[in-house]
Design a protein around this motif. Structure first.
Motif: not given
Ligand code: GLY
Length: 347
Positions: A18, A24, A225, A238, A281, A307
């Motif tokens: 995304m 965000e 999402y 997630a 992440r 993210r």
């Molecule tokens: N940007 C989406 C996530 O980190 O789950």
């Protein structure tokens, strides 16, 4: 470029792709929001240039993103994000349930409301990794996959190269871009370890009929999402978990994702599961990346993208390249200097 696995197989592979510079955006992240938006603006040209250089399509899709409210509580929280993000100049459109259902007829009919963000897009993050590796090699880059860094060469307190087993790779400057693993690089003195930790995410994909997909926009539901790909994969993400490098999928994690997705898009019930996976992440203490000189001379950081690593790819590359070539920190990069954490540690 030394890569212990295959290029693009870490968070870049696990991501949903995304390019969510608008939806965000959260309170207290003005500098990050500006960087996100600057990188989003680079994406179309970056994708075209990369596709031409690599021959690999990176799946940039520009249908935009829908944020949903499914209950009255969600509606209040959606209204807050809408006002806040519009206050930051992000183009957003408030929609009635009927308008949202006209765009996406398979959403839950009991929808309470929605916001449409025309500027938040998506790209195929896995294809992006493949394309970057191919373009790098085509440009004469030396990409060594399956080559783990085992140490750093230090001369008079300065990094002068990288060690990988028996091999030494001398370098004027070394860029550390190891994502969630950046703090664990062998040979890194403790004072030079970036404050980056793994933030675990569980994800899954279901398979839609590509000729009649259940969904065309990226959708942010309150508890999950959903990202539809052109090949029919629908990615659901997630979880956000502080579990170190725990690689396990859990019943609770998958249940939460499926429940969150099903409440927004009941038709997923019928779809086959295509894949489940876990990613990490690279989270920093303020959720913003670390770009620039580490505490160790000769070492530059490009990590902590949390993210938004896929979104921030073009601007990270551009700023790092400029700073390596000029020896100066570009103004856009200054707010993300790794020294911001060192300064705080002293107080
Ligand atoms: N940007 C989406 C996530 O980190 O789950």
């Amino acid at each position: 470029m030394l890569e212990r696995d295959r290029a693009g197989r870490g968070a870049s592979w696990a991501a949903a792709g995304m390019l969510a510079a608008g939806v965000e955006t959260e309170p207290g992240e003005a500098a990050l929001a500006a960087l996100n938006r600057a990188s989003l603006a680079l994406w179309p040209e970056f994708a075209a240039e990369l596709e031409a250089a690599s021959g690999v399509a990176v799946g940039l899709r520009r249908e935009g993103t829908l944020m949903l409210a499914l209950t009255r509580d969600d509606l209040a929280s959606l209204r807050f994000s809408y006002e806040f993000q519009r206050g930051h100049g992000i183009e957003l459109h408030w929609m009635t349930p009927r308008e949202a259902l006209a765009r996406e007829p398979h959403l839950a009919p009991s929808l309470a409301g929605a916001v449409f963000s025309p500027g938040d897009h998506q790209a195929d993050n896995r294809a992006l990794g493949t394309a970057l590796a191919a373009a790098f090699r085509a440009a004469g880059g030396d990409l060594r996959e399956g080559t783990a860094v085992t140490g750093l060469d230090l001369t008079a307190g300065r990094v002068t190269g990288v060690i990988a087993g028996e091999r030494r790779f001398p370098a004027d400057t070394v860029v550390l871009a190891a994502g969630a693993w950046s703090a664990t690089l062998p040979g890194l003195p403790p004072e030079a370890r970036p404050p980056v930790r793994p933030v675990k995410g569980q994800m899954l994909a279901v398979r839609m009929d590509p000729a009649a997909p259940l969904l065309r926009h990226v959708v942010w539901a309150p508890k999950a999402y959903l990202v539809p790909r052109a090949d029919g994969r629908l990615i659901v993400g997630a979880t956000t978990e502080e579990r170190g490098f725990d690689p396990h999928l859990t019943a609770g994690g998958l249940y939460a994702l499926l429940d969150g997705a099903w409440r927004a898009l009941p038709g997923i019930e019928e779809l086959p599961i295509a894949e489940t996976w876990v990613g990490f992440r690279p989270g920093s203490r303020d959720d913003a990346p670390l770009l620039g000189p580490a505490a160790l001379p000769g070492l530059i950081l490009a990590t902590g993208h949390h993210r938004n690593g896929i979104l921030l790819t073009p601007i990270t590359a551009a700023l790092l390249a400029e700073s390596l070539l000029t020896g100066k920190v570009p103004p856009q990069m200054a707010p993300f200097a790794p020294s911001r954490f060192r300064a705080k540690d002293k107080t």
